[in-house]
Design an enzyme around this catalytic site. Structure first.
Site, PDB file in Angstrom:
ATOM      1  N   TYR A   1     -12.284   9.601   6.362  1.00 20.24           N
ATOM      2  CA  TYR A   1     -11.383  10.414   7.170  1.00 20.24           C
ATOM      3  C   TYR A   1     -12.089  11.686   7.642  1.00 20.24           C
ATOM      4  CZ  TYR A   1      -8.444   7.008   4.925  1.00 20.24           C
ATOM      5  OH  TYR A   1      -7.944   5.812   4.467  1.00 20.24           O
TER       6      TYR A   1
ATOM      7  N   PRO B   1      -9.422  -0.682  -0.416  1.00 18.62           N
ATOM      8  CA  PRO B   1      -9.737   0.746  -0.388  1.00 18.62           C
ATOM      9  C   PRO B   1     -10.420   1.181   0.901  1.00 18.62           C
ATOM     10  CG  PRO B   1     -11.322  -0.429  -1.739  1.00 18.62           C
ATOM     11  CD  PRO B   1     -10.436  -1.461  -1.127  1.00 18.62           C
ATOM     12  N   GLY B   2     -10.150   2.406   1.296  1.00 18.74           N
ATOM     13  CA  GLY B   2     -10.911   3.037   2.364  1.00 18.74           C
ATOM     14  C   GLY B   2     -11.742   4.140   1.734  1.00 18.74           C
ATOM     15  N   ARG B   3     -11.030   5.193   1.353  1.00 21.98           N
ATOM     16  CA  ARG B   3     -11.655   6.382   0.787  1.00 21.98           C
ATOM     17  C   ARG B   3     -12.661   6.066  -0.331  1.00 21.98           C
ATOM     18  NH1 ARG B   3      -9.165  10.942   1.034  1.00 21.98           N
ATOM     19  NH2 ARG B   3      -7.227   9.791   1.370  1.00 21.98           N
TER      20      ARG B   3
ATOM     21  N   TYR C   1      -4.298  18.731   5.741  1.00 23.46           N
ATOM     22  CA  TYR C   1      -3.695  18.542   4.410  1.00 23.46           C
ATOM     23  C   TYR C   1      -4.025  19.659   3.424  1.00 23.46           C
ATOM     24  CZ  TYR C   1      -4.375  13.770   6.282  1.00 23.46           C
ATOM     25  OH  TYR C   1      -4.433  12.660   7.078  1.00 23.46           O
TER      26      TYR C   1
ATOM     27  N   HIS D   1       0.896  -1.167   0.000  1.00 17.56           N
ATOM     28  CA  HIS D   1       0.000   0.000   0.000  1.00 17.56           C
ATOM     29  C   HIS D   1       0.920   1.199   0.000  1.00 17.56           C
ATOM     30  CE1 HIS D   1      -3.243   2.732   0.993  1.00 17.56           C
ATOM     31  NE2 HIS D   1      -2.533   3.185   1.995  1.00 17.56           N
TER      32      HIS D   1
ATOM     33  N   CYS E   1     -11.404  28.217  18.791  1.00 14.71           N
ATOM     34  CA  CYS E   1     -10.506  29.321  19.098  1.00 14.71           C
ATOM     35  C   CYS E   1      -9.139  29.023  18.528  1.00 14.71           C
ATOM     36  CB  CYS E   1     -10.438  29.540  20.604  1.00 14.71           C
ATOM     37  SG  CYS E   1     -11.926  30.326  21.173  1.00 14.71           S
ATOM     38  N   GLU E   2      -9.039  29.126  17.218  1.00 17.27           N
ATOM     39  CA  GLU E   2      -7.822  28.724  16.504  1.00 17.27           C
ATOM     40  C   GLU E   2      -7.985  29.275  15.096  1.00 17.27           C
ATOM     41  OE1 GLU E   2      -4.454  25.918  16.434  1.00 17.27           O
ATOM     42  OE2 GLU E   2      -5.997  25.550  17.936  1.00 17.27           O
TER      43      GLU E   2
ATOM     44  N   GLY F   1      -5.803   3.311  -1.751  1.00 21.70           N
ATOM     45  CA  GLY F   1      -5.308   4.482  -2.467  1.00 21.70           C
ATOM     46  C   GLY F   1      -6.106   4.863  -3.693  1.00 21.70           C
TER      47      GLY F   1
END
Ligand SMILES: *Cc1c(COP(=O)(O)O)cnc(C)c1O
Length: 419
Positions: free
Chosen positions: A375, A268-270, A310, A190, A339-340, A226
């Site tokens: 994700y 696969p995940g995505r 990302y 992978h 708060c960022e 992927g």
């Protein structure tokens, strides 16, 4: 309505306004039919093995199990999620695989006890597993010396990557496995997310070479995950026929060389879940600061971390509270409540804040961040003591609450004040 339309009335047939009214915001909404369609796309592979880490809600896992997908897990609790969703611990083709570069003590205990198949990504895993469970089958995750990823952080091959058994050490690892009486029955690669055909061809070449080195016991090959999806209208997707063709040709050459059948897995995940997911938030403030127009919503990077991590792009749409689907377009920046200053959904890699063409919107309108099934919820945190979002699975026209919004009591249940 094009799939990238910026005004959205419904998700999987249910009005967005109704979902927000019933379940509140921020809420992740998943479309079950989209997940099934994506599994069906990959039926040519002998095994579709879903990478649980992309979206690990039990209802999503159970749906994938019924759709015929097996699972890949990366932690003890992911294994327990798979078991809780009805996967058997072991079988001819392992229903659950544990793929990692280390065993923590809990995961080693669990795989030994339940007979979970292990895909080893380091020589130490071979030694530790061999000491505990001699006689078992294992597969090896090989780092072929090159990688690919949509961001440096998702590149999972090459000398800078911590993943997998370095290709030049494969021989030593095979010898180590033999000393421990472990049978190496398969190889796995992978190399990262967003793989294209050129990289796949490289992967196939590398797997073939490694499999010939590993020899006649190799019965399965996994080409990893992927597979990309389109986040922008201009993104190209992969030609699945050609993708399978490349893998299948490599498999056939191996079958010829080894003299027996070799099963082909994809992991696969995505690809399976990204497009099914929508993060529904409510616009709570609309601010003008100099030349900038801000839509501030009740979801932040505590709910969806990909933009801040990302610089990832997600399509965004507006579901107007008054149902008016003729809103003019403006340029806006979309941010959350944290708060960022990095709590911006419309940012590019490196944290550069970007404006987005969006329908004019007002406080009370709903804002939907799309293609967030992968994700998304799994990277949620309690930063700023925000509860984890609710999750809804729409199946057959019915929205099911598959994760309640966290309560204050749940958020603090594992804390205590000494004395
Ligand atoms: C993350 C991961 C995957 C899935 O990657 P996607 O880019 O989501 O397809 C597959 N296999 C392993 C071992 C992984 O770590």
């Amino acid at each position: 309505m094009s799939s990238f339309s910026m005004l959205r009335a419904e998700i999987a047939g249910i009005p967005v306004l109704e979902l927000a009214r019933r379940f509140g915001t921020p809420t992740f909404v998943y479309d079950a039919s989209m997940i099934r369609r994506r599994v069906d796309d990959l039926r040519r592979f002998d095994t579709v093995r879903y990478a649980v880490k992309a979206c690990s809600n039990l209802a999503v896992l159970a749906l994938l199990r019924r759709a015929g997908a097996l699972v890949d897990t990366v932690s003890a609790f992911e294994i327990r999620r798979a078991l809780a969703a009805g996967y058997q611990p072991a079988g001819d083709v392992p229903p659950i695989v544990y793929t990692a570069d280390i065993f923590d003590h809990d995961s080693l205990e669990l795989v030994v006890e339940r007979g979970i198949h292990v895909n080893c990504g380091s020589p130490d895993m071979i030694h530790q597993y061999g000491d505990r469970a001699p006689g078992r089958n294992i597969t090896l995750r090989v780092n072929p010396g090159f990688g690919h990823g949509h961001s440096r952080k998702t590149n999972t091959g090459g000398p800078q990557s911590k993943h997998g058994i370095w290709h030049e050490q494969l021989c030593d690892c095979l010898a180590a496995a033999q000393r421990h009486d472990l049978n190496v029955t398969g190889l796995h690669m992978h190399i990262g997310s967003g793989t294209d055909m050129e990289h796949l061809a490289q992967v196939c070449g590398a797997i073939e070479k490694a499999a010939l080195e590993a020899g006649p016991e190799i019965r399965s090959i996994s080409v990893g995950g992927g597979l990309p999806i389109a986040y922008r209208e201009t993104d190209t997707t992969v030609d699945l026929g050609a993708y399978f063709g490349l893998c299948d040709a490599m498999r056939k050459r191996l079958e010829e060389a080894l003299g027996h059948a070799v099963a082909l897995e994809i992991e696969p995940g995505r690809y399976l879940v990204a497009e099914s997911g929508f993060l529904v938030a409510e616009i709570r403030a609309v601010k003008h600061q100099a030349d900038n127009l801000f839509y501030l919503v009740d979801a932040g990077f505590n709910n969806l971390a990909r933009p801040v991590l990302y610089g990832s792009y997600h399509p965004i749409s507006i579901a107007p509270a008054d149902g008016d689907m003729t809103r003019p377009e403006v340029e806006a920046i979309v941010g959350g409540p944290l708060c960022e200053s990095g709590d911006i959904f419309t940012q590019e890699e490196g944290g550069i804040v970007a404006k987005r063409r969006l329908p004019r919107a007002a406080v009370g309108d709903l804002l939907v961040i799309e293609r967030t099934g992968a994700y998304g919820a799994v990277m949620g945190s309690n930063y700023n003591s925000k509860p984890l979002a609710a999750e809804i699975l729409i199946d057959g026209g019915t929205p099911h609450l598959v994760r309640r919004r966290q309560t204050f009591e749940e958020l603090t249940a594992d804390e205590s004040i000494p004395g």
